[in-house]
Scaffold this motif. Structure first.
Motif, mmCIF file in Angstrom:
data_model
loop_
_atom_site.group_PDB
_atom_site.id
_atom_site.type_symbol
_atom_site.label_atom_id
_atom_site.label_comp_id
_atom_site.label_asym_id
_atom_site.label_seq_id
_atom_site.Cartn_x
_atom_site.Cartn_y
_atom_site.Cartn_z
ATOM 1 N N LEU A 245 94.746 45.960 -19.364
ATOM 2 C CA LEU A 245 95.780 44.950 -19.589
ATOM 3 C C LEU A 245 96.917 45.513 -20.434
ATOM 4 N N ALA A 246 96.562 46.240 -21.494
ATOM 5 C CA ALA A 246 97.588 46.835 -22.351
ATOM 6 C C ALA A 246 98.467 47.795 -21.549
ATOM 7 N N GLY A 247 97.851 48.547 -20.657
ATOM 8 C CA GLY A 247 98.603 49.499 -19.859
ATOM 9 C C GLY A 247 99.507 48.847 -18.828
ATOM 10 N N ALA A 248 99.172 47.608 -18.436
ATOM 11 C CA ALA A 248 99.935 46.927 -17.382
ATOM 12 C C ALA A 248 101.019 45.998 -17.909
ATOM 13 N N LEU A 249 100.985 45.649 -19.196
ATOM 14 C CA LEU A 249 102.016 44.768 -19.743
ATOM 15 C C LEU A 249 103.371 45.471 -19.716
ATOM 16 N N PRO A 250 104.410 44.789 -19.257
ATOM 17 C CA PRO A 250 105.715 45.454 -19.125
ATOM 18 C C PRO A 250 106.408 45.652 -20.464
ATOM 19 N N ALA A 251 107.370 46.562 -20.465
ATOM 20 C CA ALA A 251 108.174 46.806 -21.656
ATOM 21 C C ALA A 251 108.899 45.522 -22.053
ATOM 22 N N GLY A 252 109.040 45.329 -23.350
ATOM 23 C CA GLY A 252 109.728 44.144 -23.849
ATOM 24 C C GLY A 252 108.823 42.982 -24.163
ATOM 25 N N VAL A 253 107.576 43.033 -23.687
ATOM 26 C CA VAL A 253 106.617 41.967 -23.967
ATOM 27 C C VAL A 253 105.951 42.239 -25.309
ATOM 28 N N ARG A 254 105.868 41.209 -26.149
ATOM 29 C CA ARG A 254 105.182 41.344 -27.429
ATOM 30 C C ARG A 254 103.717 40.983 -27.244
ATOM 31 N N ALA A 255 102.823 41.846 -27.731
ATOM 32 C CA ALA A 255 101.391 41.608 -27.572
ATOM 33 C C ALA A 255 100.658 41.982 -28.850
ATOM 34 N N LEU A 256 99.611 41.231 -29.135
ATOM 35 C CA LEU A 256 98.781 41.457 -30.311
ATOM 36 C C LEU A 256 97.328 41.496 -29.859
ATOM 37 N N ALA A 257 96.616 42.577 -30.188
ATOM 38 C CA ALA A 257 95.221 42.731 -29.786
ATOM 39 C C ALA A 257 94.326 42.795 -31.013
ATOM 40 N N PHE A 258 93.248 41.996 -30.995
ATOM 41 C CA PHE A 258 92.197 42.054 -32.001
ATOM 42 C C PHE A 258 90.952 42.602 -31.312
ATOM 43 N N VAL A 259 90.432 43.722 -31.805
ATOM 44 C CA VAL A 259 89.284 44.348 -31.155
ATOM 45 C C VAL A 259 88.199 44.618 -32.191
ATOM 46 N N GLU A 260 87.031 43.994 -31.997
ATOM 47 C CA GLU A 260 85.894 44.206 -32.891
ATOM 48 C C GLU A 260 84.970 45.271 -32.311
ATOM 49 N N VAL A 261 84.684 46.293 -33.120
ATOM 50 C CA VAL A 261 83.750 47.347 -32.734
ATOM 51 C C VAL A 261 82.804 47.616 -33.907
ATOM 52 N N ALA A 262 81.794 48.436 -33.675
ATOM 53 C CA ALA A 262 80.792 48.688 -34.709
ATOM 54 C C ALA A 262 81.399 49.347 -35.936
ATOM 55 N N ASP A 263 82.205 50.385 -35.727
ATOM 56 C CA ASP A 263 82.811 51.107 -36.842
ATOM 57 C C ASP A 263 83.995 51.904 -36.315
ATOM 58 N N GLU A 264 84.645 52.650 -37.202
ATOM 59 C CA GLU A 264 85.886 53.337 -36.852
ATOM 60 C C GLU A 264 85.705 54.360 -35.733
ATOM 61 N N SER A 265 84.487 54.915 -35.583
ATOM 62 C CA SER A 265 84.257 55.931 -34.554
ATOM 63 C C SER A 265 84.359 55.371 -33.140
ATOM 64 N N GLU A 266 84.338 54.029 -32.995
ATOM 65 C CA GLU A 266 84.381 53.409 -31.667
ATOM 66 C C GLU A 266 85.795 53.063 -31.201
ATOM 67 N N ARG A 267 86.791 53.416 -31.974
ATOM 68 C CA ARG A 267 88.167 53.155 -31.552
ATOM 69 C C ARG A 267 88.522 53.986 -30.321
ATOM 70 N N GLN A 268 89.332 53.392 -29.435
ATOM 71 C CA GLN A 268 89.812 54.079 -28.242
ATOM 72 C C GLN A 268 91.320 53.888 -28.136
ATOM 73 N N PRO A 269 92.024 54.808 -27.478
ATOM 74 C CA PRO A 269 93.469 54.649 -27.310
ATOM 75 C C PRO A 269 93.793 53.417 -26.461
ATOM 76 N N LEU A 270 94.756 52.633 -26.914
ATOM 77 C CA LEU A 270 95.271 51.498 -26.151
ATOM 78 C C LEU A 270 96.781 51.702 -26.031
ATOM 79 N N ASP A 271 97.186 52.193 -24.879
ATOM 80 C CA ASP A 271 98.576 52.589 -24.689
ATOM 81 C C ASP A 271 99.227 51.771 -23.584
ATOM 82 N N GLY A 272 100.544 51.679 -23.658
ATOM 83 C CA GLY A 272 101.297 50.995 -22.614
ATOM 84 C C GLY A 272 102.729 50.793 -23.058
ATOM 85 N N PRO A 273 103.591 50.330 -22.139
ATOM 86 C CA PRO A 273 105.011 50.180 -22.456
ATOM 87 C C PRO A 273 105.341 48.949 -23.297
#
Length: 283
Positions: A162-190
């Motif tokens: 979803l993050a990768g498909a959102l178009p440029a100019g759109v404001r988005a806020l993501a809250f992601v719960e994971v076990a700890d910092e080692s579980e973070r993954q890149p979330l990229d998009g325009p």
């Protein structure tokens, strides 16, 4: 409406975090639409012990008829079925990538992924309009003032698409719960995306996520909210957004992917059934 059914074979397995594996599958047959949209759902069918591959009915034009044929397979032979998000289609191939959360031998999908090797075979059902999003992402982005994405690690593959498909100019806020910092993954998009990573520690799954969204100073205006993960947490967030924030129900896309201390094979609770009924009335 045809329900696509095919077999997929493991081509590669790699750990992307300590508790997540990305499996690349080669499909026997793969429609051109697979991987062409974000948050695209398929069902993987896992073989029973002693089976080299799952026993599956052939593809048909009647999805309900196919499912009845699936249920008619004797229970000892009937494959266990679980839902997953297509993380990526490898361009120009019949290969797709699917991420697995590794939580030990407490479920058939995690247990399988811990031991998966090239050549292992699963069944795949879908993608289908039956599993499609309630509101198309482009429509949501054009209608709402901003986008809210919230989920746990089980929702990370969908959130990433979803993050990768959102178009440029759109404001988005993501809250992601994971076990700890080692579980973070890149979330990229325009899009103009802000990600708030939340670490569970020893808390019950979903509690940190729910409390963080409730305590946050959210942007002004009406959001389109996409919520997925542990069912109780998703339910609590939806009730908060609709009941306390005044977000219209049609602006909340919600999915309880899993249930704390219950499996997908356990009977649905009264709240599970109520959520399913409400989604039907909104579709």
């Amino acid at each position: 409406m045809t329900l696509p059914v095919t077999f997929v074979e493991v081509a590669a397995v790699r750990r992307i975090t300590p508790r997540a594996a990305r499996v690349t599958f080669e499909a026997a047959a793969l429609d051109d639409t697979v991987g062409g949209a974000p948050d695209q759902q398929v069902k993987l069918c896992f073989p029973r012990p002693g089976q080299a591959e799952p026993v599956l009915p052939a593809q048909g034009d009647d999805p309900m008829g196919w499912y009845q044929a699936y249920l008619a397979i004797p229970e000892a032979e009937r494959p266990l079925m679980r839902s997953f998000t297509v993380r990526r289609r490898v361009p120009g191939t019949r290969r797709i990538e699917i991420d697995f959360v590794l939580h030990g031998d407490t479920g058939p999908a995690s247990a399988w992924a811990l031991r998966a090797e090239p050549g292992d075979r699963l069944g795949m059902v879908g993608p289908s309009e039956l599993y499609a999003r309630q509101v198309p992402l482009a429509e949501a982005a054009a209608t709402a003032d901003w986008i809210l994405l919230a989920g746990d690690e089980s929702a990370l593959p969908a959130i990433a698409t979803l993050a990768g498909a959102l178009p440029a100019g759109v404001r988005a806020l993501a809250f992601v719960e994971v076990a700890d910092e080692s579980e973070r993954q890149p979330l990229d998009g325009p899009a103009d995306l802000t990600v708030r990573w939340l670490y569970r520690g020893g808390a019950r799954p979903g509690v940190v996520l729910t409390e963080a969204v409730r305590a946050a100073e959210l942007p002004a205006g009406t959001p389109f909210a996409w919520l997925a993960g542990e069912a109780d947490a998703v339910r609590a967030l939806r009730r908060y957004l609709v009941g306390e924030r005044g977000v219209p129900k049609i602006f909340v896309d919600f999915s309880g992917y899993w249930r704390y201390r219950l499996t997908q094979d356990d009977a649905p609770t009264a709240e599970d059934l109520a959520d399913a009924q409400e989604k039907l009335t909104m579709s």
